[in-house]
Design a protein around this motif. Sequence first.
Motif, PDB file in Angstrom:
ATOM      1  N   SER A   2      51.317  37.924  34.147  1.00 58.85           N
ATOM      2  CA  SER A   2      50.005  38.184  34.395  1.00 58.85           C
ATOM      3  C   SER A   2      49.424  38.645  35.757  1.00 58.85           C
ATOM      4  CB  SER A   2      49.218  37.058  34.070  1.00 58.85           C
ATOM      5  OG  SER A   2      47.568  37.276  34.554  1.00 58.85           O
ATOM      6  N   LYS A   4      46.766  38.631  37.099  1.00 57.50           N
ATOM      7  CA  LYS A   4      46.263  37.396  37.840  1.00 57.50           C
ATOM      8  C   LYS A   4      46.935  36.794  38.796  1.00 57.50           C
ATOM      9  CE  LYS A   4      42.117  35.011  37.034  1.00 57.50           C
ATOM     10  NZ  LYS A   4      40.939  35.955  36.685  1.00 57.50           N
ATOM     11  N   TRP A   7      47.190  39.606  41.590  1.00 52.65           N
ATOM     12  CA  TRP A   7      46.159  40.380  42.067  1.00 52.65           C
ATOM     13  C   TRP A   7      45.430  40.095  43.323  1.00 52.65           C
ATOM     14  CZ3 TRP A   7      44.213  45.016  42.253  1.00 52.65           C
ATOM     15  CH2 TRP A   7      43.041  45.190  42.089  1.00 52.65           C
ATOM     16  N   MET A  36      32.978  47.331  36.699  1.00 54.61           N
ATOM     17  CA  MET A  36      34.359  46.868  36.538  1.00 54.61           C
ATOM     18  C   MET A  36      34.796  46.719  37.885  1.00 54.61           C
ATOM     19  SD  MET A  36      35.104  46.145  33.506  1.00 54.61           S
ATOM     20  CE  MET A  36      36.737  45.621  33.783  1.00 54.61           C
ATOM     21  N   ARG A  39      33.716  43.347  39.188  1.00 58.73           N
ATOM     22  CA  ARG A  39      34.180  42.222  38.331  1.00 58.73           C
ATOM     23  C   ARG A  39      35.890  42.038  38.861  1.00 58.73           C
ATOM     24  NH1 ARG A  39      31.623  40.148  34.190  1.00 58.73           N
ATOM     25  NH2 ARG A  39      33.627  39.437  33.062  1.00 58.73           N
ATOM     26  N   TYR A  40      36.473  42.900  39.274  1.00 59.84           N
ATOM     27  CA  TYR A  40      37.855  43.148  39.845  1.00 59.84           C
ATOM     28  C   TYR A  40      37.571  42.267  41.293  1.00 59.84           C
ATOM     29  CZ  TYR A  40      38.990  46.905  36.956  1.00 59.84           C
ATOM     30  OH  TYR A  40      39.432  47.746  35.829  1.00 59.84           O
ATOM     31  N   PHE A  44      36.713  38.127  38.139  1.00 56.53           N
ATOM     32  CA  PHE A  44      36.324  37.990  36.731  1.00 56.53           C
ATOM     33  C   PHE A  44      37.228  38.780  35.645  1.00 56.53           C
ATOM     34  CE2 PHE A  44      31.778  37.450  38.246  1.00 56.53           C
ATOM     35  CZ  PHE A  44      32.115  36.139  38.616  1.00 56.53           C
ATOM     36  N   ASN A  45      37.815  39.968  36.120  1.00 58.19           N
ATOM     37  CA  ASN A  45      38.735  40.835  35.217  1.00 58.19           C
ATOM     38  C   ASN A  45      39.926  41.064  36.354  1.00 58.19           C
ATOM     39  OD1 ASN A  45      35.710  41.425  33.931  1.00 58.19           O
ATOM     40  ND2 ASN A  45      37.505  41.858  32.404  1.00 58.19           N
ATOM     41  N   ASP A  46      40.951  41.469  35.632  1.00 54.93           N
ATOM     42  CA  ASP A  46      42.156  42.068  35.949  1.00 54.93           C
ATOM     43  C   ASP A  46      42.065  43.559  35.827  1.00 54.93           C
ATOM     44  OD1 ASP A  46      43.174  39.413  36.960  1.00 54.93           O
ATOM     45  OD2 ASP A  46      44.289  39.225  35.337  1.00 54.93           O
ATOM     46  N   PRO A  47      42.605  44.324  36.773  1.00 58.18           N
ATOM     47  CA  PRO A  47      42.325  45.983  36.489  1.00 58.18           C
ATOM     48  C   PRO A  47      43.529  46.082  35.234  1.00 58.18           C
ATOM     49  CG  PRO A  47      43.560  45.506  38.333  1.00 58.18           C
ATOM     50  CD  PRO A  47      43.057  43.995  37.858  1.00 58.18           C
ATOM     51  N   SER A  48      43.209  46.849  34.363  1.00 61.41           N
ATOM     52  CA  SER A  48      44.662  47.341  33.253  1.00 61.41           C
ATOM     53  C   SER A  48      45.461  48.158  34.246  1.00 61.41           C
ATOM     54  CB  SER A  48      43.724  48.230  32.110  1.00 61.41           C
ATOM     55  OG  SER A  48      43.093  49.490  32.876  1.00 61.41           O
TER      56      SER A  48
END
Length: 110
Positions: A2, A4, A7, A36, A39-40, A44-48
């Motif tokens: 992952s 995450k 990151w 986004m 959130r990064y 809260f989110n990992d970048p695609s």
Amino acid sequence: MSIKAFWRMDRLIALREKHGWSQRELGRQSGITETMIARYERGFNDPSVPALLRLTETFGVSADYLLGTTDDPRGHVGDGQMSDDERAMLEAFRRDGWRGVIRVVAERIP
């Protein structure tokens, strides 16, 4: 594995602040929504992968740097012990091919 796990949100924040950009401006520059980006930065989110590539292109750093696998913004090259001359030749080659390398070498011959 992952993203995450590696990151580095702190690096994204530091790069954005170094450029003097708000999250909105970074979104405009990178084509990623402000939501986004927030959130990064908050984890809260990992970048695609496509978003990660846009961020690397926007800031001129390597994905390895944003992922935390190297502390060199240019990324991994060789064993990490590249001299300034070696780096200059590699950059000249990437920019101008062998002619660039020849120019760099010619400039260093006494």
